[in-house]
Write a protein that holds these residues in place. Structure first.
Motif, PDB file in Angstrom:
ATOM      1  N   GLY A   1       2.279  -6.732   0.620  1.00 32.21           N
ATOM      2  CA  GLY A   1       1.525  -6.340  -0.788  1.00 32.21           C
ATOM      3  C   GLY A   1       1.198  -5.780  -1.050  1.00 32.21           C
ATOM      4  O   GLY A   1       1.702  -4.256  -0.653  1.00 32.21           O
ATOM      5  N   PHE A   2       0.149  -5.004  -2.542  1.00 31.11           N
ATOM      6  CA  PHE A   2      -0.271  -3.748  -2.510  1.00 31.11           C
ATOM      7  C   PHE A   2      -1.515  -4.248  -3.688  1.00 31.11           C
ATOM      8  O   PHE A   2      -1.755  -5.255  -4.036  1.00 31.11           O
ATOM      9  CB  PHE A   2       0.984  -2.791  -4.130  1.00 31.11           C
ATOM     10  CG  PHE A   2       1.877  -4.037  -4.708  1.00 31.11           C
ATOM     11  CD1 PHE A   2       0.688  -3.661  -6.356  1.00 31.11           C
ATOM     12  CD2 PHE A   2       2.497  -4.585  -4.555  1.00 31.11           C
ATOM     13  CE1 PHE A   2       0.946  -4.204  -6.755  1.00 31.11           C
ATOM     14  CE2 PHE A   2       3.385  -5.549  -5.773  1.00 31.11           C
ATOM     15  CZ  PHE A   2       2.738  -4.860  -6.712  1.00 31.11           C
TER      16      PHE A   2
ATOM     17  N   MET B   1      13.544  -5.615  -8.099  1.00 33.60           N
ATOM     18  CA  MET B   1      13.799  -6.493  -6.394  1.00 33.60           C
ATOM     19  C   MET B   1      14.476  -5.119  -5.473  1.00 33.60           C
ATOM     20  O   MET B   1      14.356  -4.728  -3.941  1.00 33.60           O
ATOM     21  CB  MET B   1      14.846  -7.506  -6.175  1.00 33.60           C
ATOM     22  CG  MET B   1      14.854  -8.658  -5.232  1.00 33.60           C
ATOM     23  SD  MET B   1      13.418 -10.179  -6.106  1.00 33.60           S
ATOM     24  CE  MET B   1      14.874 -11.242  -6.576  1.00 33.60           C
ATOM     25  N   GLY B   2      15.632  -4.136  -6.434  1.00 30.35           N
ATOM     26  CA  GLY B   2      15.742  -3.304  -5.640  1.00 30.35           C
ATOM     27  C   GLY B   2      14.574  -2.672  -4.833  1.00 30.35           C
ATOM     28  O   GLY B   2      14.954  -2.231  -3.743  1.00 30.35           O
ATOM     29  N   GLY B   3      13.869  -1.959  -5.948  1.00 32.64           N
ATOM     30  CA  GLY B   3      12.872  -1.842  -5.396  1.00 32.64           C
ATOM     31  C   GLY B   3      11.964  -1.825  -3.828  1.00 32.64           C
ATOM     32  O   GLY B   3      11.776  -1.229  -3.575  1.00 32.64           O
ATOM     33  N   LEU B   4      11.666  -2.951  -4.409  1.00 32.66           N
ATOM     34  CA  LEU B   4      11.669  -3.600  -3.354  1.00 32.66           C
ATOM     35  C   LEU B   4      12.042  -4.163  -1.971  1.00 32.66           C
ATOM     36  O   LEU B   4      11.250  -3.554  -1.228  1.00 32.66           O
ATOM     37  CB  LEU B   4      10.991  -5.062  -4.030  1.00 32.66           C
ATOM     38  CG  LEU B   4      10.028  -5.400  -4.706  1.00 32.66           C
ATOM     39  CD1 LEU B   4       9.535  -6.783  -4.986  1.00 32.66           C
ATOM     40  CD2 LEU B   4       8.391  -5.445  -3.968  1.00 32.66           C
ATOM     41  N   SER B   5      12.705  -3.962  -2.120  1.00 32.32           N
ATOM     42  CA  SER B   5      13.649  -3.484  -0.723  1.00 32.32           C
ATOM     43  C   SER B   5      13.407  -2.578   0.009  1.00 32.32           C
ATOM     44  O   SER B   5      13.790  -2.129   1.421  1.00 32.32           O
ATOM     45  CB  SER B   5      14.993  -4.347  -1.370  1.00 32.32           C
ATOM     46  OG  SER B   5      15.450  -3.037  -1.159  1.00 32.32           O
ATOM     47  N   HIS B   6      13.313  -1.048  -0.549  1.00 33.53           N
ATOM     48  CA  HIS B   6      12.887  -0.097  -0.098  1.00 33.53           C
ATOM     49  C   HIS B   6      11.086   0.499  -0.165  1.00 33.53           C
ATOM     50  O   HIS B   6      11.025   0.683   0.659  1.00 33.53           O
ATOM     51  CB  HIS B   6      12.758   1.368  -0.910  1.00 33.53           C
ATOM     52  CG  HIS B   6      15.145   0.563  -1.179  1.00 33.53           C
ATOM     53  ND1 HIS B   6      15.122   1.097   0.128  1.00 33.53           N
ATOM     54  CD2 HIS B   6      15.827   0.628  -1.570  1.00 33.53           C
ATOM     55  CE1 HIS B   6      16.710   1.196   0.014  1.00 33.53           C
ATOM     56  NE2 HIS B   6      16.672   1.050  -1.682  1.00 33.53           N
ATOM     57  N   SER B   7      10.400  -1.266   0.022  1.00 33.23           N
ATOM     58  CA  SER B   7       9.227  -0.873   0.335  1.00 33.23           C
ATOM     59  C   SER B   7       8.699  -0.104  -1.349  1.00 33.23           C
ATOM     60  O   SER B   7       7.720   0.564  -0.948  1.00 33.23           O
ATOM     61  CB  SER B   7       8.372  -0.313   1.747  1.00 33.23           C
ATOM     62  OG  SER B   7       9.335  -1.557   2.229  1.00 33.23           O
TER      63      SER B   7
ATOM     64  N   THR C   1       0.095   4.280  -3.375  1.00 34.44           N
ATOM     65  CA  THR C   1      -0.503   3.202  -4.309  1.00 34.44           C
ATOM     66  C   THR C   1       0.477   2.668  -4.864  1.00 34.44           C
ATOM     67  O   THR C   1       0.438   1.574  -5.257  1.00 34.44           O
ATOM     68  CB  THR C   1      -1.170   4.436  -5.569  1.00 34.44           C
ATOM     69  OG1 THR C   1      -0.032   5.514  -6.085  1.00 34.44           O
ATOM     70  CG2 THR C   1      -2.584   4.675  -6.006  1.00 34.44           C
ATOM     71  N   ASP C   2       1.949   3.199  -4.754  1.00 36.20           N
ATOM     72  CA  ASP C   2       3.199   2.438  -5.433  1.00 36.20           C
ATOM     73  C   ASP C   2       4.426   1.916  -4.174  1.00 36.20           C
ATOM     74  O   ASP C   2       5.525   2.047  -4.095  1.00 36.20           O
ATOM     75  CB  ASP C   2       4.579   3.483  -6.303  1.00 36.20           C
ATOM     76  CG  ASP C   2       4.605   4.393  -5.722  1.00 36.20           C
ATOM     77  OD1 ASP C   2       3.958   5.116  -4.837  1.00 36.20           O
ATOM     78  OD2 ASP C   2       5.748   4.847  -6.290  1.00 36.20           O
ATOM     79  N   GLU C   3       3.515   2.095  -2.644  1.00 36.90           N
ATOM     80  CA  GLU C   3       4.489   1.418  -2.211  1.00 36.90           C
ATOM     81  C   GLU C   3       3.874   0.134  -2.164  1.00 36.90           C
ATOM     82  O   GLU C   3       2.184  -0.160  -2.124  1.00 36.90           O
ATOM     83  CB  GLU C   3       4.026   1.966  -0.466  1.00 36.90           C
ATOM     84  CG  GLU C   3       4.785   2.248   0.625  1.00 36.90           C
ATOM     85  CD  GLU C   3       4.528   3.035   1.481  1.00 36.90           C
ATOM     86  OE1 GLU C   3       5.312   3.516   2.194  1.00 36.90           O
ATOM     87  OE2 GLU C   3       3.970   4.655   1.203  1.00 36.90           O
ATOM     88  N   VAL C   4       4.736  -0.813  -0.912  1.00 37.68           N
ATOM     89  CA  VAL C   4       4.490  -2.089  -0.443  1.00 37.68           C
ATOM     90  C   VAL C   4       4.030  -1.748   0.974  1.00 37.68           C
ATOM     91  O   VAL C   4       5.572  -1.523   1.676  1.00 37.68           O
ATOM     92  CB  VAL C   4       5.396  -2.697  -0.579  1.00 37.68           C
ATOM     93  CG1 VAL C   4       5.481  -4.368   0.145  1.00 37.68           C
ATOM     94  CG2 VAL C   4       5.726  -3.435  -2.389  1.00 37.68           C
ATOM     95  N   GLY C   5       3.237  -2.534   1.390  1.00 36.19           N
ATOM     96  CA  GLY C   5       2.862  -2.201   2.620  1.00 36.19           C
ATOM     97  C   GLY C   5       2.433  -4.105   3.596  1.00 36.19           C
ATOM     98  O   GLY C   5       1.857  -4.546   2.611  1.00 36.19           O
TER      99      GLY C   5
END
Length: 1598
Positions: free
Chosen positions: A826-827, A727-733, A774-778
């Motif tokens: 998403g990704f 979740m921490g990673g997701l909060s930084h996308s 590739t490892d980024e949420v957008g």
């Protein structure tokens, strides 16, 4: 959005409860599971459940001894569906219990419970509520036990350090996403609940996960403690200092020693300065007596505040840069990005293409063509079956019927509707479709009828009431689409709200509509030669679908005929639809997936749709499963909510089979929380023939239609995937697969592959649409033939959303085709699977980190899921306060939850969200059940809820605000500069060209005949001889008639009688208390005392209806002034000695009481002549604004000087009349009543303010009747007139009230001029001829009762605008009117003749320049000579009356007024031709609040607060132990009380950069006010701490 908050795992039913999970035999587990179920279904009481459960577990309990007992409790919490906290009340079992239990994914619940275990029990102060506001609660619920949190908890209060930042896989130079996924992808979603429960990344499932989680939590807690020891920022041994005043610079590695906090902590001793006087300490000698003694600190309120201080965590603050520069840009602290935050490391993604759209030979050229084909070739084929609320089929529409009925409608619409012989509709016109959710047949006929007539259908919800949530926005959409006709059914039309005429009412914001009923009798059969035009699909608009945005506005998305056809084609290919298949549809058929599958694609493929209405689902959640079974349906289209509901009811059905299903389409599969519903559903229904691979989540949006869908198994696609993300990673996308079993993870499932014929890419959310790594949420973007065209009538937004051109990092467009933004975040994972982790609508960006509203909802619901909040009745949104988003959680509370339970739940939700999402919740509000605005098909209307929250119209029953933890961007507290000496201050001012701030009134001039008398009593005797019959006083009663009068001689004679009565009994110099109502008696006895050589003390008589509060003040003044005798009337004398009085004070200790009603006519032997004018003439006692009773000594010389100064300023002569509406007991009010008329000989018309309560127009009528040029009043009088007469000016004019005679109307006050009140007064009475320039204010204080007074000559009072932020730093910076942070200040009248004023620094006592705020010092012949103190401790206050500057003119003796202000030289000239110096009073030094190193004036904060909500009648603020306490009076219903908490907190943060510590809501009239109408904030504070306010609600902000 009930459906979003997808369902939870059923693990509780299938797995053993965790407490026994270590090693329980299978049969015990089964029994436990049955028990759980009985409890959740309400078949057994809580007590019975506990009893049976403990019996079952008794033999196995010792096995858990190794676990830390606190965690054992938490284990039990996870296991028991009724998570009861030690100490909280057991709730009665409820039939609905089961509903929430399996909402949450167990993985998530575990995480939440483990997170809460870390916090143990932090004691938070519970808000207190008045009985009437409590829904239902016990006494204990109001008062929590008085315990402060013990010292060992202090460590856990600080913000937890993040445990470990999950590191991305680092094998290769640029790792591809696959590396991180392959460990997580589990073969298929069959891996039973354990796999999704298991917090391990591998597929191994763990039976006793819960026990593991408990042990892990224990380990985590230890790890945390170690980590904390190293990341501690401060080593102060004080409890957290909320105001952030303490400096924290160096990093200490050793573990902090935390002071034990019991009672009031030792760190508060050094906050002396302002706080000392405030604590009700006597401000020095006996002249000051606080009316209420200091309150012992262990009272209930103080304890709560202490708890609050103990629980306030240190705000999370990154190190701050020095920001304060002298040009006053007060910068908010901008959050700097954390250098250690995870950043994307993958390569740039490449766009993902779906498989090509297959070519079908006999594919119809358009949807109407398909309808024509099936309607003519297969007319008997079933198209749609509608069900009633009992689940019985009501009607089956065949393709033949659909074709003929649509034709009839099309013909009728085009040819039979006309206005003025013109056809009403032309092809291409938009038509509203208003059909209820349970009538799919009529809707389908209307929809296809419109398509055949080439009209554009706009399906909308049925408006149920005139005030539906969001209804106005729908009206806006209809208006912008130019809709004039609405189609509906007969039954629906009858149910719509009607106007008086019987027509359908016009809804707010809606255009005028014609309503046309499409039932059979209203449509006509077309003639034989009429055929609808069947054209090939083109780019014309086919239909408009509505969508509501995050802000609540409604947009219409236009879909062309070709896109509609292409979408049907793509869905048919992706889902493998075949002719004549049966499909059950639970969704809304008017929009999105319900429309696409159940109305459009179904007709394309001649499928049979079984439509299940929402109303049936509410009655029977299993209905859709039963219909799948009965009709052997091949496909079902549902939302995760429907799966969840069916789980709760599935026990009743043993004989259903789902083996016919080849596809179970989960329409909201894009919701991160749908995975738990899918898993749980599969667990239960696998036994009933449901194959795991048929569950097909899909992702869609109104703009792009279907984006991705998991294909049915026969198409040979790769197996489904799951990802456990940090979740921490997701909060930084950033996507980080979570390997270390951390608490804060999000498990998501894929939504399958991209649609056929579509290209998908992921772009950055903000700014230029760069492709993501590739490892980024957008945000997912789609380019295909089957997306929407535009937002109807909104070209700007359309360009943004429908015509996005994604570019590579180097700025090159990736294709020439435009893409459509889907608003899905998403990704793309391995195997080209699409993963969705949230929606743009639910995105909340808090200090640079992104959080998803749905995730926060799930965390909140995982805390004791079924005790408080109904599933799906919870809203999470963000509001912008102080330049950042703040998270607000609003939930409906169950009616039977007690106060204590709710509070417990709220504090745990805060902790859970804090732990799991690492973000603070700004406000958590619970509202009564069924009060949140609903969205059309269940769920909550988020934007409407947010609107109500911001308007203060939510009416919550419980609120918890946590601004202290969330607001981390406050400006840095001001550091006091090393003291600049007074000399350098003067030099600095000279260099800067600023003049030293000093000013004086004009010279006193020549003495006139009455000025040679040194004593006022001599003037009276002289007038009694010279002009015996000249009328001096005229007192009016409430009716406006003259109650009594006195000429010079009459007054003299009455005074003589009093003197004669006193002379035998008293000695010269004795003090005499005069306790009279306002009138001639008071004046006569005053002069009688002077004649007899006694010292009079005027005292306000006690109020007969309110003896308990007014009599002690009388007693105190009599005692403090050492009066040896009380003179009064017979009535008051009786009152002083009455039984009621005895209850309030000791009546035996009164000194001699004489009544002066009928004194004998005795000639007194000889008048007393004082030996020197410096002798004491009278004592003036008054309660200052700070609530301190202070008596000042007025000598004969000062008395005469005062009268002479006023006489000159107001040009008073015997021929003048002035009207006075003031209390005659102290200050300038007393001087004007008793002294001035005798001295100057003018006639005073006296209007006692109390009389205005029964006749508000008394004062103004008198002014008009006597044509008065000069009049005086108090703020309370002005307020009474403004409020009481505001609407009556017309009536007054008819009674000939004319105020054009008034040259000056002065408000007598000891405070900053209340500019808004004086302005509204001037505005209201302008109609009666009052000149706008007439109203002004005066200024006086204890050391000098009249410093400024407008008078009759001299320039008009000026108003300046100063920068409020500068004022907090004691600077005066003039700004333009209307500029931000501007504060209007009005000059306090002209400085009186003979008065000199200077502005001095309160600390160095040096003179200040024009641009500084400082203390006003005054030098004048009518200064008081000192405080009258009991023990003669004048030394303490000597400097109040005789102080000298430390530099410059060190000779003049000044008196310190205790008020802050500044001088400004204006462009105006005064009477003697000099430039006029204006004095501006800002506020009392004692009242200022020192917060964050700055000086705040309560009135500024109060003004902001009063503006924040219409129901706030009055407000007062004060500080207590550095917490800001705001007391508001609520004028309105008590249910509004809790609305105020958030609004008050917001406005003070926004406008003053302060965090409110406590909000107290009280009844009108609770804030005490003195006779001048000034707030007594210190009394209020004493009352608050002593728990005497009887508040409606007290909120302690965390």
């Amino acid at each position: 959005m009930a459906e979003r908050t997808a369902a939870g795992l059923l693990a509780v039913m299938l797995e053993p409860p965790a407490a026994g999970a270590l090693s329980l035999p299978a049969e015990v587990r089964e029994k436990l599971a049955e028990l759980e179920l009985e409890l959740s279904e309400g078949d057994i009481t809580q007590k019975g459940y506990e009893k049976k459960r403990s019996k079952l577990l008794a033999p196995y309990i010792p096995q858990i001894q190794g676990v830390d007992p606190s965690l054992q409790i938490d284990n039990r919490i996870q296991a028991s569906s009724q998570a009861v906290l030690p100490g909280s009340k057991h709730n009665k079992s409820r039939a609905t219990n089961a509903r929430d239990e399996r909402f949450r994914s167990d993985l998530h619940t575990e995480a939440v419970q483990a997170a809460l275990a870390k916090y143990k029990e932090r004691k938070m102060p519970m808000p207190s509520k008045r009985r009437s506001v409590l829904v239902q609660s016990s006494v204990e619920a109001c008062t929590p036990p008085d315990t402060s949190s013990a010292s060992e908890d202090e460590g856990s209060l600080r913000r937890q350090g993040r445990l470990a930042t999950s590191t991305p896989y680092q094998g290769h130079g640029h790792p591809a996403v696959e590396h991180w996924f392959n460990r997580v992808i589990q073969g298929s979603s069959t891996s039973s609940s354990a796999s999704s429960t298991s917090s391990h990344t591998g597929g191994r499932s763990i039976t006793n996960t819960t026990a593991h989680a408990a042990l892990n939590a224990n380990a985590a807690a230890t790890a945390l403690a170690d980590l904390m020891a190293h990341t501690q920022l401060d080593n102060h041994s004080a409890p957290p200092d909320v105001t952030g005043l303490s400096e924290r610079s160096s990093l200490h590695a050793e573990r902090p020693q935390v002071a034990s906090v019991r009672g009031v902590s030792r760190s508060y001793n050094h906050h002396t300065s302002v706080m000392e006087t405030a604590d009700g300490c006597e401000w020095g000698g006996g002249g000051f007596h606080s009316l209420i003694d200091g309150v012992p600190v262990n009272s209930r309120v103080s304890n709560k505040i202490q708890q609050l201080l103990n629980t306030l965590k240190r705000p999370k603050r990154p190190p701050l840069r020095e920001f304060f520069v002298d040009d006053f840009e007060e910068l908010l602290d901008v959050q700097q990005p954390d250098p250690n935050q995870p950043r994307p490391e993958g390569q740039q993604m490449s766009p993902l293409e779906g498989e090509p759209l297959g070519v079908v030979t006999n594919w119809p050229p358009s949807l109407p063509a398909a309808l024509q084909r099936w309607g003519t070739t297969h007319p008997k084929s079933p198209c749609l079956t509608a069900l009633d609320n009992a689940g019985k089929p009501v009607y089956t529409l065949t393709y033949g019927k659909l074709w003929t009925r649509s034709q009839k409608l099309a013909y009728t619409l085009l040819n039979k509707l006309s206005t003025r012989n013109e056809p009403l509709l032309m092809p291409g016109d938009r038509v509203a479709l208003v059909f209820p959710n349970n009538d799919p047949v009529m809707f389908m006929v209307a929809f296809y009828g419109c398509l055949l007539a080439e009209l554009v259908p706009v399906p909308i919800e049925v408006p149920l009431t005139k005030k539906d949530a969001g209804s106005q926005q729908i009206g806006f959409l209809l208006g912008s689409c130019g809709v004039t006709l609405a189609l509906t059914t007969d039954a629906c039309q009858k149910g719509l709200p009607k106007a008086q005429t019987g027509e359908v009412a016009t809804f707010k914001g809606w255009p005028r509509l014609l309503w046309f009923v499409t039932d059979g009798k209203h449509v006509v059969k077309p003639p034989k030669d009429w055929h609808p035009p069947i054209r090939e699909a083109n780019n014309d608009i086919a239909y408009v679908e509505y969508k509501t945005s995050k802000e609540g506005s409604t947009m219409g998305i236009t879909v062309s005929h070709s896109a509609m056809l292409a979408h049907c084609h793509a869905l048919t290919q992706a889902c493998g639809y075949t002719e004549a298949e049966t499909i059950t549809n639970v969704l809304d058929f008017k929009r999105e997936a319900g429309l696409w599958h159940g109305v459009l694609t179904s007709v394309m493929n001649r499928m049979h749709v079984i439509s299940i209405p929402y109303s049936l689902m509410k009655v029977n959640p299993l209905s859709w499963i039963q219909k799948v079974h009965v009709y052997k349906a091949r496909v079902a289209v549902v939302k995760s909510r429907d799966m969840h509901w069916s789980l709760l009811a599935q026990r009743d059905q043993r004989d259903i089979s789902l083996s016919s299903l080849r596809m179970l389409i989960v329409a909201d599969g894009a919701n991160p929380w749908s995975i738990s519903s899918c898993d749980a559903f599969l667990n239960v229904f696998q036994a009933r023939g449901l194959r795991p691979e048929v569950i097909c989540p899909c992702a869609s949006s109104s703009e792009a239609m279907t984006v991705a869908i998991r294909r049915p198994p026969e198409t040979g696609v790769p197996p489904p995937g799951k990802a456990v993300l940090s979740m921490g990673g997701l909060s930084h996308s950033v996507i980080r697969v979570d390997t270390e079993e951390k608490l804060s993870v999000l498990t998501v499932q894929d939504v399958g592959q991209v649609m056929p014929g579509a290209v998908v890419c992921v772009v950055r959310v903000e700014g230029t649409p760069y492709l993501c790594q590739t490892d980024e949420v957008g945000e997912i973007c789609v380019s295909s033939a089957s997306t929407g065209l535009a937002y109807y009538g909104l070209p700007g937004m359309t360009k943004n959303i429908f015509e996005t051109i994604p570019v590579t990092l180097s700025g090159v467009p990736i294709s020439d085709r435009p893409f459509t933004r889907t608003s899905l975040l998403g990704f793309v994972g391995p195997d080209s699977l699409v993963f969705i982790v949230g929606k743009m609508d639910g995105l909340m960006v808090v200090s640079g980190r992104r959080h998803n509203a749905d995730d926060v909802v799930a965390t909140a619901l995982a805390v004791e899921p079924m005790k408080f909040v109904y599933r799906g009745r919870i809203a999470v949104f963000s509001v912008s306060v102080l330049h950042d988003e703040r998270i607000v959680v609003v939930a409906e509370q169950r009616p039977d939850a007690s106060e204590e339970d709710s509070f417990q739940w709220m504090s745990r939700v805060l902790q859970a969200i804090d732990s799991i999402h690492q973000v603070g919740v700004y406000c958590l509000a619970l509202v009564p059940a069924n009060t949140l605005p609903k969205a059309p098909l269940g769920g909550i209307h988020i934007s409407e809820t947010k609107q109500r929250f911001l308007e203060g119209a939510l009416h919550p029953c419980n609120v918890l605000m946590c601004p202290h933890t969330c607001v981390t961007n406050l400006p840095k507290p001001r550091q006091k500069q090393p003291e600049v000496g007074p000399a350098s201050m003067i030099v600095g001012n000279l260099v800067a060209g600023k003049r030293i701030a000093q000013a004086c009134g004009r010279d006193l001039g020549q003495l006139e005949d009455n000025d040679q008398f040194l004593y006022i009593q001599d003037v009276l005797q002289w007038r009694a001889q010279a002009t015996p019959d000249h009328p001096l006083f005229l007192v009016l009663n409430a009716k406006g008639t003259v109650a009594s009068t006195a000429s010079c001689l009459q007054l003299h004679k009455r005074a003589e009688r009093v003197a004669a009565a006193l002379m035998g009994r008293l000695n010269t110099g004795d003090h005499v208390a005069l306790v009279y109502p306002p009138g001639i008696d008071l004046i006569a006895t005053f002069y009688g005392c002077l004649y007899a050589g006694c010292v009079p003390v005027t005292v306000r008589p006690p109020h007969p209806q309110n003896l308990t509060t007014t009599l002690p003040t009388v007693k105190m003044i009599v005692e403090v002034s050492k009066s040896v005798c009380i003179l009064t009337t017979q009535a008051i004398m009786k009152l002083l000695k009455s039984k009621e009085a005895a209850a309030a004070v000791d009546i035996k200790s009164w000194p001699t009481v004489l009544d002066t009603d009928d004194l004998p006519r005795k000639k007194n032997p000889q008048m007393y002549k004082p030996p020197t004018p410096e002798m004491l003439a009278y004592l003036d006692f008054s309660v200052s604004t700070t609530g301190i009773l202070a008596g000042v000594k007025m000598s004969h010389a000062a008395t005469s000087a005062l009268c002479r100064s006023i006489k000159l300023q107001c040009e008073l002569y015997p021929s003048r009349q002035i009207a006075i509406c003031l209390d005659p007991y102290c200050g300038l009010g007393f001087a004007l009543w008793c002294l001035c008329s005798v001295y100057s000989g003018h006639q005073s018309i006296l209007v006692p303010p109390l009389e205005l309560e029964s006749n508000a127009s008394l004062w103004l009528t008198a002014v008009s009747q006597y044509k008065v040029r000069v009049t005086f009043c108090s703020y309370s009088v002005m307020e009474m007139c403004t409020k009481g007469l505001g609407l009556q000016t017309e009536a007054l004019r008819l009674r000939n009230v004319n105020l054009s005679c008034v040259r000056t109307c002065m408000v007598v006050a000891e405070e900053r001029p209340r500019i808004s009140l004086t302005q509204s007064f001037s505005k209201i009475f302008k109609d009666l001829g009052l000149s706008p320039r007439a109203v002004s204010t005066t200024f006086g204080c204890r050391v000098n009762v009249a410093i400024c007074l407008q008078g009759t000559a001299g320039p008009d009072p000026t108003t300046v605008y100063v920068d409020m932020r500068a004022l907090r730093h004691d600077r005066v910076r003039l700004v333009e009117r209307g500029s931000p942070h501007s504060l209007p200040l009005m000059e306090s009248g002209k400085i009186l003749p003979g008065v000199k004023v200077i502005i001095a620094n309160t600390e160095t006592k040096g003179p200040l320049g024009d641009s500084h705020l400082g203390e006003i010092w005054v030098s004048s012949p009518h200064n008081a000579t000192g405080y009258y103190t009991v023990y003669g401790e004048e030394a303490l206050h000597a400097d109040h009356f005789n102080t000298k500057l430390s530099f410059g003119d060190t000779q003049t003796v000044w008196a310190r007024t205790g008020y802050l202000g500044f001088l400004r030289r204006t462009e105006l000239t005064d009477a003697c031709g000099e430039r006029h110096d204006a004095l501006y009073v800002v506020g009392s030094v004692d009242e200022t609040l020192e917060l964050r190193g700055m000086r705040y004036h309560p009135i500024d904060i109060e003004t902001s607060v009063i503006r924040s909500h219409k129901s706030i009648a009055e407000c007062a603020v004060f500080t207590w132990t550095n917490l800001l306490v705001v007391v508001v009076e609520l004028e309105g219903s008590e249910q509004e009380a809790l609305d105020l908490v958030a609004l008050v907190t917001n406005v003070v943060l926004e406008e003053h950069y302060l965090i409110v510590g406590v909000v107290v809501v009280v009844d009108p009239g609770v804030i005490p006010i003195n006779s001048r109408g000034e707030k007594q904030r210190m009394h209020l504070r004493d009352g608050f701490l002593a728990d005497q306010l009887d508040p409606i609600y007290v909120a302690y902000n965390m």
